[in-house]
Every structure is written in structure tokens, then in C-alpha cells.
Scaffold this active site. Structure first.
Site, PDB file in Angstrom:
ATOM      1  N   LYS A 270       0.844  -1.192   0.000  1.00 57.92           N
ATOM      2  CA  LYS A 270       0.000   0.000   0.000  1.00 57.92           C
ATOM      3  C   LYS A 270       0.879   1.242   0.000  1.00 57.92           C
ATOM      4  O   LYS A 270       1.975   1.244   0.581  1.00 57.92           O
ATOM      5  CB  LYS A 270      -0.887   0.030   1.239  1.00 57.92           C
ATOM      6  CG  LYS A 270      -2.200   0.780   1.031  1.00 57.92           C
ATOM      7  CD  LYS A 270      -3.170  -0.046   0.207  1.00 57.92           C
ATOM      8  CE  LYS A 270      -4.540   0.593   0.120  1.00 57.92           C
ATOM      9  NZ  LYS A 270      -5.510  -0.249  -0.583  1.00 57.92           N
TER      10      LYS A 270
ATOM     11  N   GLY B 253     -25.171   2.916   2.570  1.00 57.02           N
ATOM     12  CA  GLY B 253     -24.205   3.532   1.674  1.00 57.02           C
ATOM     13  C   GLY B 253     -24.533   3.272   0.219  1.00 57.02           C
ATOM     14  O   GLY B 253     -24.527   2.121  -0.230  1.00 57.02           O
TER      15      GLY B 253
ATOM     16  N   GLY C 247     -22.916   4.655  -2.590  1.00 59.85           N
ATOM     17  CA  GLY C 247     -21.886   5.181  -3.483  1.00 59.85           C
ATOM     18  C   GLY C 247     -21.890   4.390  -4.777  1.00 59.85           C
ATOM     19  O   GLY C 247     -22.852   3.693  -5.103  1.00 59.85           O
TER      20      GLY C 247
ATOM     21  N   VAL D 122     -20.381   1.686  -5.661  1.00 62.19           N
ATOM     22  CA  VAL D 122     -20.542   0.244  -5.482  1.00 62.19           C
ATOM     23  C   VAL D 122     -21.907  -0.080  -4.892  1.00 62.19           C
ATOM     24  O   VAL D 122     -22.608  -0.978  -5.363  1.00 62.19           O
ATOM     25  CB  VAL D 122     -19.415  -0.333  -4.597  1.00 62.19           C
ATOM     26  CG1 VAL D 122     -19.665  -1.809  -4.304  1.00 62.19           C
ATOM     27  CG2 VAL D 122     -18.067  -0.164  -5.272  1.00 62.19           C
TER      28      VAL D 122
END
Length: 362
Positions: free
Chosen positions: A80, A180, A182, A184
Site C-alpha cells: 500500500k 451507503g 456510493g 458500489v
């Protein structure tokens, strides 16, 4: 922060600090484990309050990517990048090109992608300096927006979770509460609607809620009330740590399956779900479709091949529930064990001697 103690505790391989005064780049690249292949993980840009917070975020996210890749059957390790800065005001061409040079200097041990605070344009800038980047513009042979693929993977994982909880993977008539909406979450809602499911939704964005109500016939509740609605499946698709001390006893569902990262605030909350008989789809498994999709770019992107890999999330989740039932352990722990077993197996594979071609001519 005692960095080497933390690296040793979780067996990290490398932590790289990247500084470029001219562009203002201050970045951290964490590489957790490359047993299965090069570390792949996104580049996150965030306004961290302290340097220690940025370091810890990079380390935790990198380790999570190792497990996600391993349990997904990918030949990749976990890594990451985090950039310290405001993604709305601090971005520049020079910053991302400087980062690209640092990534190039790692010689392929780490491959980056977009993440929170970064986008396709930023990846294109990195690509000007290195080929070790995925999620670039489709003009360069990329897979494009990963959200639809991620949502499809979550949907297939939800079907597997439904089978574990209800004995059938048919979502027709099942009530799913989505927290949620969003990119996705909204795509997932459409999959559920098309499968005959019913929807209860909540989001801080009123326009998204209105669209779900108008287009999909969803029932809307507040972001506070979504945890307490009576439903078959609760789908966290927003922030992490939503299953915590405050919400765990409010849930009135038989299964949890959503796209959010780090849904369990602590491992004890996964234990609690197991004791309550709630089927929990480990987040880093069910939301692995995006990783599978961008990983396919490394082989020369093929949409059909990538789709088949994402479709297999159904089988992976099913195997996790099978191990959970067999060993009477929480599903999150079963997922961890499957990942760790694969890494350990490959780490112990016999390393056969292969004679160097140059030695034939000496």
C-alpha cells in the site's frame, strides 16, 4: 511508534519513505509479503494528523491486501502507498511523477493502483514514470472503472452468504438493507433488485437515496436507523468499523454481506456475530472483485477472464462458510486461515535447482 517492533510482529518485508521537496511529495510505501508475487495495493492520499497515523494506515492496509490476494487465489502479495496531503488542494503532476519514480526504483516488488483520494488521472501520471501501476486510463489497456466489477463480486458473495444463512442463494423476496449508496452500493442495489430482492437504503447523500427510491422502489430510512431495521441481509457499503459495540446488538438480520472495508471494529465483533448465528461474509473477500479486475491487467486485460475470476467469489465465500461450520470458528477467522495456509504452502514449496543458461557455456 516502534516501527521495527511492529514490522516484526506482523512479518513485514519493507517500509519505504518517499520525500521530494520540489513537488511536496511525502509518501510511505509498505510491502507486507511477496511470497505469492509482487505486492499490489492502491495509493491513498489523506490529510493525516500525525506521521505515525500515516505509517500505521499504510502498514495495516498492506497486510490486509496480502490476505485479500491470498484468499482470492491471486499470485500477488500485499502492499500500500499513502500520501500525506489534501487530495483536493495538494495534487500536482510533479508529485505523482515523483512517486512513479520511487515505485520504479523498487524494481517491480510493488505495483500501485487508485484508492481513496486518488483517481485514474493520477495513475496516468504515475504511469509516465513506471509500468508498475494498474487502474490507468482505458486508452492504455486498463480495465476502467472498477466499481461495477466490485459490485458484481459483492452480489455473488451475498448469494453465497444467503445460501449459508437460509439454505438457498435465491435472493427473490429477500429484504436487504444497504448502508451507503456510493458507486458500489448503488450498483449492488440494482443487482439485488434484478434478482427479485427488496431494498431498504440509507445514505448521507439525499440525491442517491432519492434515485434508489425512484428507480429501484427502495424504502428509505435514516443513516442512524439503518442498523435497526428488520431485514434478511445487512449490507455495509460505506465507512469501516460499522459493526461495533454500539451497533452489534441493534442488528436485526441473519446475514451481513457488503462492500465496505474493515467492517468489524474489532475481531470480538466477528466473534459476537458468530455466537448470534449471523452469517458474516468477510469484507476483504467479498469486496475483492476490484483487486481481481485490476490484477488481470498484469496479464493483458481480458474482460471475460476477469469476470470469471470475480464470479468465483461465490465459491470462495462458500468455502469459508464450510470451514467455519466444520471447525466451529467465526467466518472472519476461517478466511484468515485460508489465506495463511496458502501463503505458508507456497513459502514451503520445494525450490528446485534450475541451472543458469549462462553456465552451460562456461
Amino acid at each position: 511508534m516502534e516501527i521495527f517492533s511492529y514490522l516484526g510482529k506482523y512479518d513485514y518485508e519493507q517500509l519505504v519513505f518517499c520525500n521530494d521537496e520540489a513537488s511536496g511529495l511525502k509518501a510511505i510505501i509498505a510491502i507486507h509479503d511477496t511470497t505469492l508475487g509482487p505486492a499490489l495495493g492502491g495509493c491513498r492520499m489523506w490529510t493525516y494528523a500525525r506521521e505515525d497515523d500515516a505509517i500505521l494506515d499504510a502498514l495495516r492496509l498492506a497486510r490486509g491486501m496480502t490476505y485479500k490476494a491470498a484468499v482470492s487465489g491471486l499470485n500477488l502479495g500485499g502492499g500500500k502507498t499513502v500520501i500525506m496531503g489534501n487530495p483536493k488542494t495538494d495534487k500536482s503532476e510533479a508529485m505523482f511523477r515523483a512517486l512513479g519514480r520511487f515505485i520504479q526504483g523498487l524494481g517491480g516488488r510493488y505495483i500501485t493502483a487508485e484508492d481513496v483520494g486518488t483517481d485514474v488521472h493520477d495513475m496516468d501520471l504515475i504511469h509516465m514514470e513506471t509500468n508498475y501501476v494498474t487502474g490507468i486510463s482505458q486508452a492504455y489497456g486498463s480495465s476502467g472503472n472498477p466499481s461495477p466489477v466490485t459490485a458484481f463480486g459483492v452480489f455473488r458473495g451475498m448469494q453465497a452468504t444467503a445460501k449459508a444463512a437460509f439454505g438457498t442463494d435465491d435472493l427473490a423476496g429477500r429484504l436487504v438493507a444497504i448502508q451507503g449508496l456510493g458507486s458500489v452500493g448503488m450498483q449492488l442495489a440494482r443487482h439485488i433488485k434484478n434478482a427479485g430482492g427488496e431494498l431498504i437504503v440509507a445514505d448521507i447523500n439525499e440525491d442517491s437515496v432519492r434515485r434508489a427510491v425512484d428507480e429501484l422502489g427502495a424504502k428509505a430510512v435514516t443513516v442512524k436507523d439503518i442498523f435497526e431495521v428488520e431485514c434478511d441481509i445487512f449490507a455495509p457499503c460505506a465507512l469501516g468499523a460499522v459493526i461495533n459495540d454500539e451497533t452489534i446488538d441493534k442488528l436485526r438480520c441473519q446475514a451481513v454481506a457488503g462492500s465496505a472495508n474493515n467492517q468489524l471494529a474489532e475481531e470480538k465483533h466477528g466473534d459476537a456475530l458468530h455466537r448470534k448465528g449471523v452469517a458474516y461474509a468477510p469484507d476483504y473477500v467479498i469486496n475483492a472483485g476490484g483487486l481481481m479486475n485490476v490484477a488481470d491487467e498484469l496479464e493483458g486485460y481480458n474482460a471475460d477472464r476477469a469476470h470469471a475470476k470475480v464470479d468465483n467469489i461465490y465459491n470462495i465465500i462458500s468455502n469459508i462458510f464450510a470451514m467455519s461450520a466444520k471447525d466451529n470458528i467465526p467466518s472472519y477467522l476461517a478466511a484468515d486461515r485460508l489465506a495463511e495456509q496458502r501463503i505458508a504452502q507456497m513459502r514451503n514449496v520445494r525450490s528446485n535447482y534450475l541451472r543458469d543458461e549462462k553456465s552451460l557455456h562456461r
